[in-house]
Write an enzyme that holds these catalytic residues in place. Structure first.
Site, PDB file in Angstrom:
ATOM      1  N   ASP A 122       4.691  -5.615 -59.975  1.00 25.90           N
ATOM      2  CA  ASP A 122       5.311  -4.386 -59.487  1.00 25.90           C
ATOM      3  C   ASP A 122       6.749  -4.325 -60.005  1.00 25.90           C
ATOM      4  OD1 ASP A 122       6.449  -2.327 -57.970  1.00 25.90           O
ATOM      5  OD2 ASP A 122       5.415  -2.912 -56.133  1.00 25.90           O
ATOM      6  N   LYS A 186       8.046  11.514 -65.011  1.00 25.23           N
ATOM      7  CA  LYS A 186       7.248  12.626 -64.507  1.00 25.23           C
ATOM      8  C   LYS A 186       7.750  13.086 -63.146  1.00 25.23           C
ATOM      9  CE  LYS A 186       2.676  12.080 -64.424  1.00 25.23           C
ATOM     10  NZ  LYS A 186       2.095  12.990 -65.443  1.00 25.23           N
TER      11      LYS A 186
END
EC number: 2.1.1.166
Length: 265
Positions: A122, A186
Site C-alpha cells: 500500500d 484521476k
C-alpha cells in the site's frame, strides 16, 4: 499524437460489432456494459498494441499534449495494477530492468511490467516512500495516479470516495516529488474539491483539469494535472498529514479493471 478512433477499425484493425444476447443470463446492466466494452475501439486497439488496458491511451494522450514524461525521468505510478500506465511511462522514459526510471506500487498482485518494477504494498504504508526511492534511485519527477473507488451508483458518494483517493495521492506526491516535478491524478466532476485545488495551486505553478479523448464522452471522469512543483519549502500539505483509517484497501481500485456499474476504464 494519439487520436480518438472514429470507428472500431480506425486503428488499422478490422473489427466486427459483437452483440451480447439478452438471453445470456446476465443482468441487463451487465450485458450493456460487456457489449460496450467488447466493442470499444480503445479496448480493441489496446489488445493490438499490447497494452494491458484502454487506460494506457489516456496517459498517452495527456502526455502527447502536456509533455510530462521524458527520457531519464523518474516516475511513480500509484495503484499500478493492471499496468497500462507503467507500460506507457516505461516506454517514454526509456526505463529498463537494468536502469529503471519507473516504479509502480499496488497491494493488488499484477504481472511484471518490463522496465518497471512494481512493489506489492500500500502506498500509504509508512515505509513506502523510502522503498520507492530506493527502487528508483532517488525521488520522482512525476507521480501518477489512475485510482478510482468502485462506484456505488450514488453520484455524490462516488465522487467523494474517489476525491479522497485523489487527495491522499496528492499528499503523497507533495512528500516525495522533486522541485519542478509533476502530479497527474484521476478525479470526478462534481465539486467538493476546492480545498484540494487550493492546496495544489499553493504548491505547483500550474494546476488545471484535463479530459483526454480516451475518456468516454458520457463519463464524469477528469484528470487533475499539477505541473512544476515549487518544493516542500512552499508549505506542508493541508489536511493530509495523517493516515486515513484503512480506506485505501477498501476503496482503491484501478478503474480499468472494474466491471459493470464501476468507474470508467
Amino acid at each position: 499524437m494519439t487520436k480518438k478512433p472514429e470507428n472500431p477499425g480506425s486503428a488499422g484493425i478490422r473489427v466486427l460489432k459483437t452483440r451480447i444476447k439478452k438471453k445470456s443470463g446476465l443482468k441487463e446492466s451487465s450485458r450493456r456494459w460487456l457489449q460496450r466494452h467488447i466493442n470499444d475501439p480503445y479496448v480493441q486497439r489496446s489488445k493490438a498494441d499490447g497494452y494491458r488496458s484502454r487506460a494506457a491511451y489516456k496517459l498517452i494522450e495527456i502526455d502527447d499534449k502536456h509533455h510530462l514524461l521524458k527520457p531519464g525521468m523518474k516516475v511513480i505510478d500509484l495503484g499500478a495494477a493492471p499496468g497500462g500506465w507503467c507500460q506507457v511511462a516505461a516506454a517514454r522514459t526509456k526505463s529498463t530492468a537494468e536502469n529503471p526510471h519507473v516504479v509502480g506500487i499496488d497491494y493488488l498482485e499484477m504481472d511484471a511490467v518490463p522496465g518497471a518494477p512494481v512493489l506489492l504494498m500500500d502506498f500509504l504504508d509508512p515505509d513506502a516512500p523510502q522503498k520507492l526511492a530506493e527502487a528508483l534511485g532517488g525521488n520522482p519527477d512525476v507521480v501518477l495516479s489512475d485510482m478510482a473507488a468502485p462506484t456505488t451508483g450514488h453520484k455524490r458518494t462516488d465522487h467523494i470516495r474517489t476525491m479522497h483517493l485523489c487527495e491522499v495521492a496528492a499528499d503523497f506526491a507533495l512528500s516525495v516529488l522533486k522541485p519542478g516535478g509533476h502530479f497527474l491524478a484521476k478525479t470526478f466532476q462534481g465539486g467538493a474539491e476546492n480545498e484540494l485545488l487550493s492546496m495544489l495551486k499553493k504548491n505547483f505553478r500550474s494546476v488545471h483539469h484535463v479530459k483526454p479523448p480516451a475518456s468516454r464522452d458520457e463519463s464524469v471522469e477528469l484528470y487533475l494535472l499539477a505541473k512544476d512543483f515549487k518544493g516542500r519549502e512552499a508549505g506542508p500539505p493541508s489536511g493530509g498529514s495523517e493516515r486515513p483509517v484503512d480506506v485505501s484497501k477498501d476503496l482503491s481500485a484501478r478503474s480499468d479493471s472494474e466491471g459493470p456499474g464501476d468507474a470508467e476504464g
